[in-house]
Design an enzyme around this catalytic site. Structure first.
Site, PDB file in Angstrom:
ATOM      1  N   SER A 163       0.823  -1.209   0.000  1.00  7.99           N
ATOM      2  CA  SER A 163       0.000   0.000   0.000  1.00  7.99           C
ATOM      3  C   SER A 163       0.859   1.261   0.000  1.00  7.99           C
ATOM      4  O   SER A 163       2.013   1.261   0.452  1.00  7.99           O
ATOM      5  CB  SER A 163      -0.936   0.017   1.209  1.00  7.99           C
ATOM      6  N   TYR A 185      -2.572   0.299  10.766  1.00 14.66           N
ATOM      7  CA  TYR A 185      -2.408  -0.088   9.363  1.00 14.66           C
ATOM      8  C   TYR A 185      -1.105   0.455   8.789  1.00 14.66           C
ATOM      9  O   TYR A 185      -0.325  -0.269   8.161  1.00 14.66           O
ATOM     10  CB  TYR A 185      -3.605   0.415   8.552  1.00 14.66           C
TER      11      TYR A 185
END
Length: 267
Positions: free
Chosen positions: A143, A156
């Site tokens: 990501s 995250y």
């Protein structure tokens, strides 16, 4: 086109979205495909059918909770019995948007276990065999949040920054395995920005609610805030990059983190 005939690819979190798109790309190139996820029988079979229809000579499905080390070890033992993974893609991931002050231990532990520790365990178990063979590809889906931060995503972002760092260490440790002729052993991260997957749906819905439920307006607001291209990516586009990284010609591409983010991390 990259030819993966005779190779076996394990893609975690591959019942839908980016994971399934990568599995299908490998299947189209001739690889056997090991799919994985926490899925019911129908979802698992549907994913297997898509891989077989894409051209995989064989496909299997593994149910393993990535928070459970013993389950991961069993999956990797079963993979070894099937010939071992020449290609390992750590795509399984979870996310929860929450302010730092409101994030609890359960949220932290779950996200770190799935996104980071799960990848650690698959890598430590798969990579020695790759080195013995002189060919291996580890592709970790990290990501843009492995490169830059955003508010309300502390667990995250921590997991994805950790994944990038761990991937660089593994790339260095295995850099001299194999040869140009064999293809070597490489470890890279792909860092998608806004991509048309289920994981971003809660954020879309939150933005859409502010626009009277207009989903397209919610998507437009997300893109305008972060992604200069104002375009989402299709999971198949991530699959195409993953396939290229598996080519023999990519033997010296290792330790990288490649964004597919419409310019997000260039700002």
């Amino acid at each position: 086109m990259t030819d993966l005939t005779g190779k076996t690819a394990l893609v975690t979190g591959s019942v839908q979205g980016i994971g399934l798109a990568m599995a299908k790309a490998f299947a189209k190139a001739g690889a056997r495909v090991a799919l994985h996820g926490l899925a019911d029988a129908k979802m698992a079979q549907d994913a297997l059918n898509e891989a077989l229809d894409a051209g995989a000579p064989d496909a299997r499905f593994f149910h393993a909770d990535m928070r459970d080390v013993s389950a991961i070890e069993q999956m990797m033992d079963d993979m070894a019995d099937w010939g071992g993974a020449d290609i390992l893609v750590n795509n399984a991931g979870i996310q929860k948007t929450v302010p730092l002050a409101e994030a609890d231990q359960e949220t932290w532990d779950a996200i770190l276990d799935v996104n980071l520790s799960g990848a650690f365990h698959t890598m430590r178990l798969a990579m020695p065999l790759m080195a013995e063979r002189g060919f291996g590809r580890v592709i970790n889906i990290a990501s843009v949040h492995g490169l830059v931060a955003s508010k309300y995503k502390a667990p995250y972002v921590a997991s994805k920054f950790g994944l990038v760092g761990m991937s660089r260490v593994a790339a260095l440790e295995y850099a001299d395995a194999g040869s140009r002729a064999s293809g070597g052993v490489t470890v890279n991260c792909i860092c998608p920005g806004w991509t048309e997957t289920a994981i971003i749906e809660p954020q879309i819905q939150e933005r859409a609610a502010a626009h009277g439920g207009d989903r397209e307006a919610g998507i437009a607001e997300l893109l305008a805030e972060k992604q200069p291209s104002r375009r989402t990516s299709d999971p198949a586009e991530v699959g195409a990059l993953a396939l290229w990284l598996c080519a023999r010609e990519a033997h010296n591409v290792t330790g990288t983190s490649i964004p597919i983010d419409g310019g997000w991390t260039a700002q």
